[in-house]
Motif scaffolding. Structure first.
Motif: not given
Lengths: 350, 350, 350, 350
Positions: B237, A238, B206, B217, A208-209, A132, C240-241, B214, B208-212
């Motif tokens: 998302i 996730r 972004r 990064l 993961l999604a 990551t 998930f966020e 991630e 579709l399941a990425a955290t902010l």
């Protein structure tokens, strides 16, 4: 999508007869394999024009568009994939174990030896690691491939490793017995296309999604290239729950067995996040009907460069193997392996 | 991670002084830019050894590990990115519009002309399309790049297009003004590294399941390569709700403005799924403080080869522009653009 | 489900004629209101037996089973709900503000006075608080209701408060102008049934993992009891966020406007988690087409007993009102309110 | 939260000594049971003032605020709950089976007889059914309770049924051996409080978007009322995947075993959605270490009034029991039950 399955004994002339018959009954006619044809249109109309042709085994309407990955009536529930002489998707439950990444010669060879001693069937280890953060350890790269080869030579166990860049595909494929496409790259279609040009096993992890159908469509990219040796790997999705790293979706295994003939294994390690959770999740994977598991194991987890918390010490692998037996039996599987055949593998397609 | 910000006037000798001072105060010392240094360790200890050095502007502890993407105290809230002569992240709200994919010359030039006529600031269109199914339309490829160039020549508007394969990066970068990395490739690190070698704007969607974090990064991968021109694009998302395609996460824009200095735009089209929903979501994006939007528009959506349902007819774009004005004003923005500068772009880094 | 809409001028005899005509054309015949009938069966068959009857305005097939909540062709897009003399769902955008909970007389009256001074249209405050922990502050209960009444008397603004127990329903309904059913109780059907026996406005918050259709079916429980005064409130869903408390789903507002005639407001406070995020989310709610917002405000947030981090100081409310104006205008709304009518409310149904 | 565990032999005077010692060391001092005290403050300071007191077994800092539900060091891993003479959480794996709802006398008694014949340990059936639609079948209500009593009399098996309204709690509790609180009511705190007044087993299902900690806090509401007989039931969470009804979260069982001493069972039926998936998920639940399962079974599923697709025919239950044996053994459990004790149950607390 309408799928037409032709008999095993169908001749090229008989296939041409079928193609000719359906050419005006729909659009997008496509020959996937000598025995599998698809087109878009109305199933009844297609069936009508094929009525009476003995070479036609089945005419099916498939809501999802993956004719090659789909489990079709009248065909085997699971098509086994041979990784060297290890069968995935046969009567035996397969255990693949090894470190998150190749770290150095001592670590790799020690862990490999202990994985072999416990009776696991194959070794996993990463030489190219997707991380990551750009500032994390990204694996030893080509040097890691060399150490993997040495581990295989010493143990005789086949190897699984991940590829993350299309430009590495050929080198990685030459070095190992099964190429892994990781969760982050499940929809990296350039990489999937390259994997489709191989003629060796591909382990495709779930994004993961990713929905089950998106995952099977990703597999279809590989199959569409003519590489029929695809194994799916559930590794957790996730969700909102933060009590563990990912939500291991074991129902996915059950539903995949309804939808596809590809073997399905489970990675309990990434979902668990801590090693104490790996054993119960591995047992559950066996009981739910998966074809195997892939677990992170390390001869000395406290020193691991990545995923240290979730790596099993190899000293726990024997216990894992022992307890897997009744769980696999509850699903009608064994852990013992018949004397295998050496699979024929070639790196690139004809 | 401890981040050390050096003053704009810091000399090379002064920087060496800083590096020397902190070398035993932590580990993983890294020089990101002439004015940005990071290491791992204890902030107070690092601050202590730097105490009194005038060239040190700030010593901050950053829980997330993206020093180059992070919004740091004492620096601009948003660093604008210039796409040719269009500024993203300045006082104006930017509208990028165009078809999902380049389909043919007539479609591309007609749509481009109408996008220009409505006052939009840049054109989007895909020549290489990532598609869930291997059997779907995947774009015109290089032929599409040629049509894009013609559209730019006729309208004078800069172009944004997606790249999906590292092997295409250089060709795509030569052809357009901003390279898009799509949601499925947000963690395709090989592609991100190649984008980091460019010296031109990158639009990073972004996952579709990425955290902010991630996502930031992933941006850091590009920044770490020395390419500072990254714009983020929220595009929805994946959640449990099936009433639309994706859940547009407008709060993400607000939180990103706290965490990063990179501009943030919004794609309302993919989340909406149907064109009637694009306008209200675009207004909301403007009101919530995004730096712009990227919308799918087509001169004749009924004939579009992909994403037909969600493409706005270009005849609706003028209305969209008109109604965006008060929404952007509520967030302190304008739609008018100051006479731009022609950005200096070069395809690859020094 | 087949829905039959009868004309406004339909007589009881004409309705009986319709019921008689369709009695064998389907099953589960149900009279929802004098002008709304539903049954299960085939739409075409039902339409055929009603052919030519002038009292039949519409025969529609409804995939989701909420005939009373559904937006039906030929009827108003939004049915306004009057909370005392404040209209929700009319041309004006409604702002409801107040503290998370009634804490004491000084806090309640001070906050109410300031809410009124800023031009907000109604007051919110909780006397009965559902809390995740049994050991947290659960509100002042009946004592809180008394303080709410005093706040209303002083400001003239109508009151909204939450009810969490069927046994409190009547007391709460007597004390305030609108009864709120919170997210955790969205599928507490006993509570919804009790709310259906009221003849006063109900504010129904979305459950944190409720689909839009489940939410509308929850509203249908209230409507089915004969209480037609239901307002929906989007307050963020769980994803998930973790960068904020909940994911505010503004696209839900757009889709609800397609599916239902009930007014929809937005709570930006619970999703935001911190007060600096409330303003941009409130502007986005106005721009996306919501009928109003409900925000947490406190005369001294640093002393608030619950949700302190996300409460706006009442001193910021005037700024919020000012900036909402252009955002609401972009969606075709005003903030000014026409001189209202005093709504007729009675606590329980006939 | 700081939790103080007192020894089993601690006298009231010794407890008062402890309370006196800590009264100024923190705030929110609360006596949960004669042997469990909590307060808010600094653990080290609390431990210091208790230093040397022999009646203090443990002083622990608990990040989550559920002292009564928490698994504390030095106490049993699982506290069994007895449902009549059936132990949940002991060495045996418990199987509860029965129809979604009581439909009529023939169905209830036939199904109950067959459930008993297969060796299942308890019967489930709903008399009060929470349904998403107000127009669906909501159960037979009190008439259903009567039929349940008859089923118990004939089979000798204890009964589990759901309660959905606080006003029904006492009647339901009188009629059955275990009261179920369903997923939709997991945060219906009024209902939880009433369940806390009982002195009989409560089965608390997980809300479909509840985190593990929120779920344990819901259990804490019941425990806080003095009812210590709480069993948790994982039944699937809501995610993006639509290939099945809910995502069965078996890792939750593993993590709950780390966090709480309450028994945990699994409902594979609601997640599966179709009956063919129930068996593998049930096996997985046994292998992962759950204390039991609760499955929907019906003597004639094709005629079931609700959840027909996922109900096992009772004729398949014997096969389920047979195959559960090795799966339970892999987790160190048996299916045979020691001759039970008749649990003492009383409906309401002292």
């Amino acid at each position: 999508m309408i799928v037409i399955v032709l008999s095993e004994t169908c001749t090229p002339a008989q296939r041409r007869q079928v193609l000719s018959a359906v050419q005006f009954a729909g659009s997008g006619l496509r020959v996937h394999t000598p025995h599998l044809v698809s087109l878009t249109g109305d199933r009844d109309r297609v069936a009508a024009v094929l009525d009476g042709l003995p070479q036609v085994t089945e005419v099916t309407s498939l809501s999802a568009g993956y004719p090659r990955a789909a489990r079709l009536a009248g065909r085997a529930a699971t098509t086994p994939v041979w990784v060297s002489d290890v069968e995935i998707g046969g009567p035996g439950f397969t255990v693949i174990a090894g470190p998150c990444s190749v770290e150095n010669r001592h670590q790799m060879l020690t862990t490999a030896r202990e994985v072999h001693a416990c009776g696991a069937h194959a070794i996993r280890a990463g030489a190219f690691k997707p991380r990551t953060s750009p500032y994390a350890f990204h694996g030893l790269g080509d040097a890691g491939l060399g150490l993997l080869a040495e581990a295989r030579e010493r143990t005789g166990l086949p190897l699984v490793t991940e590829v993350v860049d299309v430009r590495d595909m050929e080198r990685v494929a030459q070095a190992v017995d099964m190429v892994q496409i990781g969760a982050r790259n499940m929809q990296n279609y350039a990489l999937l296309r390259e994997a489709g040009r191989l003629r060796m096993p591909v382990l495709l992890k779930r994004g993961l999604a990713a929905t089950l159908d998106e995952w099977l469509l990703a597999a279809e990219y590989v199959l569409d290239g003519g590489n029929e040796q695809v194994v799916l790997c559930e590794r957790g999705i996730r969700t909102f729950e933060t009590g563990y790293r990912f939500t291991l979706d074991l129902a996915a295994v059950v539903v995949l067995k309804e939808r596809t003939h590809l073997p399905v294994i489970v990675d309990p390690s990434h979902a668990a996040g801590t090693r104490g959770r790996v054993l119960p999740l591995a047992l559950a994977a066996a009981a739910v009907g998966a074809d195997g598991i892939i677990v992170e194991a390390h001869h000395d987890p406290s020193a691991a460069l990545c995923d240290a918390a979730q790596a099993l010490p190899t000293s726990d692998l024997a216990e894992l193997m022992r307890r897997l037996l009744p769980a696999a039996q509850s699903a009608g599987r064994t852990l013992e392996r018949a004397p295998g055949r050496r699979a024929l593998t070639s790196v690139s397609g004809g």
